[in-house]
Design an enzyme around this catalytic site. Structure first.
Site, PDB file in Angstrom:
ATOM      1  CD  GLN A  50      -2.973  -1.046   2.274  1.00  0.00           C
ATOM      2  OE1 GLN A  50      -2.674  -1.600   3.330  1.00  0.00           O
ATOM      3  NE2 GLN A  50      -4.108  -0.379   2.109  1.00  0.00           N
ATOM      4  CB  CYS A  93      -9.239  -0.915   1.752  1.00  0.00           C
ATOM      5  SG  CYS A  93      -7.549  -1.250   1.215  1.00  0.00           S
ATOM      6  CG  HIS A 135      -8.210  -5.883   4.908  1.00  0.00           C
ATOM      7  ND1 HIS A 135      -9.378  -5.269   4.485  1.00  0.00           N
ATOM      8  CD2 HIS A 135      -7.220  -5.062   4.500  1.00  0.00           C
ATOM      9  CE1 HIS A 135      -9.087  -4.160   3.841  1.00  0.00           C
ATOM     10  NE2 HIS A 135      -7.777  -3.997   3.836  1.00  0.00           N
TER      11      HIS A 135
HETATM   12  O1  GNR Z   1      -8.072   0.894   8.488  1.00  0.00           O
HETATM   13  C1  GNR Z   1      -8.589  -0.163   8.122  1.00  0.00           C
HETATM   14  N1  GNR Z   1      -9.746  -0.589   8.704  1.00  0.00           N
HETATM   15  C2  GNR Z   1     -10.271  -1.846   8.511  1.00  0.00           C
HETATM   16  C3  GNR Z   1     -11.565  -2.072   8.951  1.00  0.00           C
HETATM   17  C4  GNR Z   1     -12.141  -3.312   8.805  1.00  0.00           C
HETATM   18  C5  GNR Z   1     -11.420  -4.342   8.240  1.00  0.00           C
HETATM   19  C6  GNR Z   1     -10.133  -4.137   7.775  1.00  0.00           C
HETATM   20  C7  GNR Z   1      -9.549  -2.894   7.919  1.00  0.00           C
HETATM   21  S1  GNR Z   1      -7.928  -2.640   7.375  1.00  0.00           S
HETATM   22  C8  GNR Z   1      -7.981  -0.931   7.012  1.00  0.00           C
HETATM   23  C9  GNR Z   1      -6.610  -0.425   6.628  1.00  0.00           C
HETATM   24  C10 GNR Z   1      -6.165  -1.092   5.344  1.00  0.00           C
HETATM   25  O2  GNR Z   1      -6.557  -0.788   4.268  1.00  0.00           O
HETATM   26  N2  GNR Z   1      -5.330  -2.090   5.471  1.00  0.00           N
HETATM   27  O3  GNR Z   1      -4.929  -2.754   4.387  1.00  0.00           O
HETATM   28 NI    NI Z   2      -6.531  -2.532   2.929  1.00  0.00          NI
END
Ligand code: GNR
Ligand code: NI
Length: 179
Positions: A50, A93, A135
């Site tokens: 990212q 995300c 995730h």
């Molecule tokens: O900040 C983030 N919040 C989130 C909320 C629910 C499930 C996964 C996440 S990860 C995300 C940050 C992100 O994009 N990580 O890759």
């Molecule tokens: Ni993400």
């Protein structure tokens, strides 16, 4: 150092990240930059891809605003077991700003990884930690949470972000496109 985030539809997000070969001071500096970038965003997790770095590494901090920071660094993480029980959680995300949707994943996972001291570790996670680890590990494999939605929803999101990228092209350097 806060690093710029890679945003959909940048094809960098579809790269499969390569394993980390050694845990040294340069890698710890990268972990610190990732944490700083994540706290600034703000987010609760961040994968190296990212910020444009295709290495199998991610950071997570699930502490609340009124609690001290609780940074976790996961290097070369691998899911070695998943629970039977499914769980639905609303996800967002940092690479898909301002879009949220419910995703179903296993409610618990066991993850093997290397920590910032280069030590092998294993964590049995549930709740938000299980959701977040899955995730983030998806990111290491070029997978985004919208890939777990219906094709209709996913296509709507991709189209919207493609249009935004085209519109911004006049102001900023060109953003590459991916479908
Ligand atoms: O900040 C983030 N919040 C989130 C909320 C629910 C499930 C996964 C996440 S990860 C995300 C940050 C992100 O994009 N990580 O890759
Ligand atoms: Ni993400």
């Amino acid at each position: 150092m806060i690093r710029p985030l890679v945003i959909l539809p940048d094809p960098v997000l579809r790269q499969v990240s390569e394993p980390v070969e050694r845990v040294d001071d340069d890698l710890r500096k990268l972990a610190d930059d990732m944490l700083e970038t994540m706290y600034d965003a703000p987010g609760i997790g961040l994968a190296a891809i990212q910020i444009g770095i295709p290495r199998r590494m991610l950071v997570i901090d699930l502490s609340r605003d009124d609690e001290p920071n609780d940074p976790h660094v996961f290097i070369n993480p691998e899911i070695v077991a998943t629970g039977e029980q499914p769980n639905v959680h609303e996800e967002g995300c940092l690479s898909i700003p301002d879009y949220y949707a419910e995703v179903e994943r296993p409610a618990s996972v066991t993850v093997r990884y290397i920590d910032r001291d280069g030590e092998r570790q294993e964590i049995a996670a549930d709740g938000m930690m299980a959701t977040c680890l899955q995730h983030e590990i998806d990111h290491l494999n070029g997978v985004l949470f919208i890939d777990h939605l219906s094709r209709l929803k996913r296509d709507m999101v991709v189209r919207k972000f493609r249009k935004l990228a085209v519109r911004d092209k006049d102001k900023a350097p060109p953003t590459r496109m991916v479908g």
